[in-house]
Motif scaffolding. Structure first.
Motif, PDB file in Angstrom:
ATOM      1  N   ALA A   9     -18.701   9.320   5.901  1.00 60.52           N
ATOM      2  CA  ALA A   9     -18.013   8.720   7.046  1.00 60.52           C
ATOM      3  C   ALA A   9     -17.689   7.258   6.750  1.00 60.52           C
ATOM      4  CB  ALA A   9     -18.863   8.837   8.298  1.00 60.52           C
ATOM      5  N   ASN A  10     -18.614   6.544   6.118  1.00 65.70           N
ATOM      6  CA  ASN A  10     -18.377   5.130   5.793  1.00 65.70           C
ATOM      7  C   ASN A  10     -17.184   4.962   4.860  1.00 65.70           C
ATOM      8  OD1 ASN A  10     -20.478   4.178   7.375  1.00 65.70           O
ATOM      9  ND2 ASN A  10     -21.933   4.166   5.694  1.00 65.70           N
ATOM     10  N   GLU A  11     -17.049   5.849   3.882  1.00 66.45           N
ATOM     11  CA  GLU A  11     -15.921   5.755   2.958  1.00 66.45           C
ATOM     12  C   GLU A  11     -14.600   5.996   3.686  1.00 66.45           C
ATOM     13  OE1 GLU A  11     -14.166   7.623  -1.196  1.00 66.45           O
ATOM     14  OE2 GLU A  11     -16.236   8.035  -0.655  1.00 66.45           O
ATOM     15  N   LEU A  12     -14.583   6.974   4.593  1.00 65.80           N
ATOM     16  CA  LEU A  12     -13.363   7.236   5.352  1.00 65.80           C
ATOM     17  C   LEU A  12     -12.993   6.019   6.200  1.00 65.80           C
ATOM     18  CD1 LEU A  12     -12.192  10.450   6.932  1.00 65.80           C
ATOM     19  CD2 LEU A  12     -12.079   8.384   8.280  1.00 65.80           C
ATOM     20  N   VAL A  13     -13.975   5.413   6.846  1.00 67.75           N
ATOM     21  CA  VAL A  13     -13.723   4.221   7.667  1.00 67.75           C
ATOM     22  C   VAL A  13     -13.212   3.074   6.800  1.00 67.75           C
ATOM     23  CG1 VAL A  13     -14.789   2.463   9.125  1.00 67.75           C
ATOM     24  CG2 VAL A  13     -15.329   4.881   9.490  1.00 67.75           C
ATOM     25  N   GLU A  14     -13.779   2.892   5.615  1.00 68.18           N
ATOM     26  CA  GLU A  14     -13.306   1.841   4.706  1.00 68.18           C
ATOM     27  C   GLU A  14     -11.843   2.068   4.339  1.00 68.18           C
ATOM     28  OE1 GLU A  14     -15.849   1.436   1.265  1.00 68.18           O
ATOM     29  OE2 GLU A  14     -17.626   1.180   2.537  1.00 68.18           O
ATOM     30  N   ARG A  15     -11.481   3.313   4.049  1.00 69.28           N
ATOM     31  CA  ARG A  15     -10.093   3.635   3.718  1.00 69.28           C
ATOM     32  C   ARG A  15      -9.188   3.346   4.904  1.00 69.28           C
ATOM     33  NH1 ARG A  15     -10.178   9.459   0.495  1.00 69.28           N
ATOM     34  NH2 ARG A  15     -11.685   8.879  -1.105  1.00 69.28           N
ATOM     35  N   TYR A  16      -9.654   3.686   6.104  1.00 67.29           N
ATOM     36  CA  TYR A  16      -8.878   3.426   7.317  1.00 67.29           C
ATOM     37  C   TYR A  16      -8.651   1.921   7.491  1.00 67.29           C
ATOM     38  CZ  TYR A  16      -7.463   3.371  12.203  1.00 67.29           C
ATOM     39  OH  TYR A  16      -6.767   3.156  13.373  1.00 67.29           O
ATOM     40  N   LEU A  17      -9.717   1.141   7.325  1.00 67.56           N
ATOM     41  CA  LEU A  17      -9.611  -0.308   7.488  1.00 67.56           C
ATOM     42  C   LEU A  17      -8.687  -0.944   6.444  1.00 67.56           C
ATOM     43  CD1 LEU A  17     -13.318  -1.165   8.368  1.00 67.56           C
ATOM     44  CD2 LEU A  17     -11.340  -1.093   9.932  1.00 67.56           C
ATOM     45  N   LYS A  18      -8.528  -0.300   5.290  1.00 65.47           N
ATOM     46  CA  LYS A  18      -7.612  -0.779   4.253  1.00 65.47           C
ATOM     47  C   LYS A  18      -6.173  -0.322   4.502  1.00 65.47           C
ATOM     48  CE  LYS A  18     -11.064  -1.158   0.614  1.00 65.47           C
ATOM     49  NZ  LYS A  18     -11.575  -0.601  -0.653  1.00 65.47           N
ATOM     50  N   GLY A  19      -5.962   0.465   5.575  1.00 69.65           N
ATOM     51  CA  GLY A  19      -4.603   0.852   5.942  1.00 69.65           C
ATOM     52  C   GLY A  19      -4.256   2.322   5.768  1.00 69.65           C
ATOM     53  N   GLN A  20      -5.135   3.103   5.169  1.00 71.11           N
ATOM     54  CA  GLN A  20      -4.835   4.524   5.010  1.00 71.11           C
ATOM     55  C   GLN A  20      -4.908   5.204   6.369  1.00 71.11           C
ATOM     56  OE1 GLN A  20      -7.196   6.550   2.032  1.00 71.11           O
ATOM     57  NE2 GLN A  20      -6.445   8.562   2.633  1.00 71.11           N
ATOM     58  N   ARG A  21      -3.901   6.004   6.703  1.00 67.74           N
ATOM     59  CA  ARG A  21      -3.880   6.733   7.974  1.00 67.74           C
ATOM     60  C   ARG A  21      -3.760   8.238   7.776  1.00 67.74           C
ATOM     61  NH1 ARG A  21      -5.507   2.535   8.886  1.00 67.74           N
ATOM     62  NH2 ARG A  21      -5.010   1.077  10.549  1.00 67.74           N
ATOM     63  N   VAL A  22      -3.350   8.679   6.604  1.00 68.96           N
ATOM     64  CA  VAL A  22      -3.215  10.106   6.320  1.00 68.96           C
ATOM     65  C   VAL A  22      -4.332  10.515   5.373  1.00 68.96           C
ATOM     66  CG1 VAL A  22      -1.738  11.913   5.393  1.00 68.96           C
ATOM     67  CG2 VAL A  22      -0.717  10.014   6.671  1.00 68.96           C
ATOM     68  N   PHE A  23      -5.106  11.498   5.799  1.00 62.99           N
ATOM     69  CA  PHE A  23      -6.227  11.999   5.020  1.00 62.99           C
ATOM     70  C   PHE A  23      -5.981  13.475   4.759  1.00 62.99           C
ATOM     71  CE2 PHE A  23      -7.651   8.426   7.541  1.00 62.99           C
ATOM     72  CZ  PHE A  23      -8.296   7.643   6.595  1.00 62.99           C
ATOM     73  N   LYS A  24      -5.788  13.831   3.490  1.00 69.20           N
ATOM     74  CA  LYS A  24      -5.466  15.204   3.115  1.00 69.20           C
ATOM     75  C   LYS A  24      -6.571  15.795   2.247  1.00 69.20           C
ATOM     76  CE  LYS A  24      -0.456  14.625   3.066  1.00 69.20           C
ATOM     77  NZ  LYS A  24       0.768  14.817   2.279  1.00 69.20           N
TER      78      LYS A  24
END
Length: 71
Positions: A9-24
């Motif tokens: 979950a922490n890695e996904l949140v880090e990616r989100y905070l860096k601007g990633q919005r699409v997770f495939k």
């Protein structure tokens, strides 16, 4: 369902905070928590989210497309 990436979950949140919005094609580890965060505007495609806590999470305009979701 093909899963390309197992993440926390922490890695996904880090990616989100860096601007990633699409997770495939990701799988979030079981029993992870997304508590009191903002995931608004995200899109999850072909993802596996099993026994995840979404307590007080902003899921405004989030799309789950062909996901296995169990909270």
């Amino acid at each position: 369902m093909y899963i390309e990436d197992d993440i926390s979950a922490n890695e996904l949140v880090e990616r989100y905070l860096k601007g990633q919005r699409v997770f495939k094609e990701i799988s979030v580890f079981e029993n992870e928590k997304f508590d009191s965060i903002d995931l608004s505007g995200s899109k999850f495609e072909n993802c596996f989210l099993h026994t995840i806590s979404f307590n007080k999470v902003n899921l405004s305009n989030v799309v789950f497309n062909e996901c296995n979701l169990k909270c």
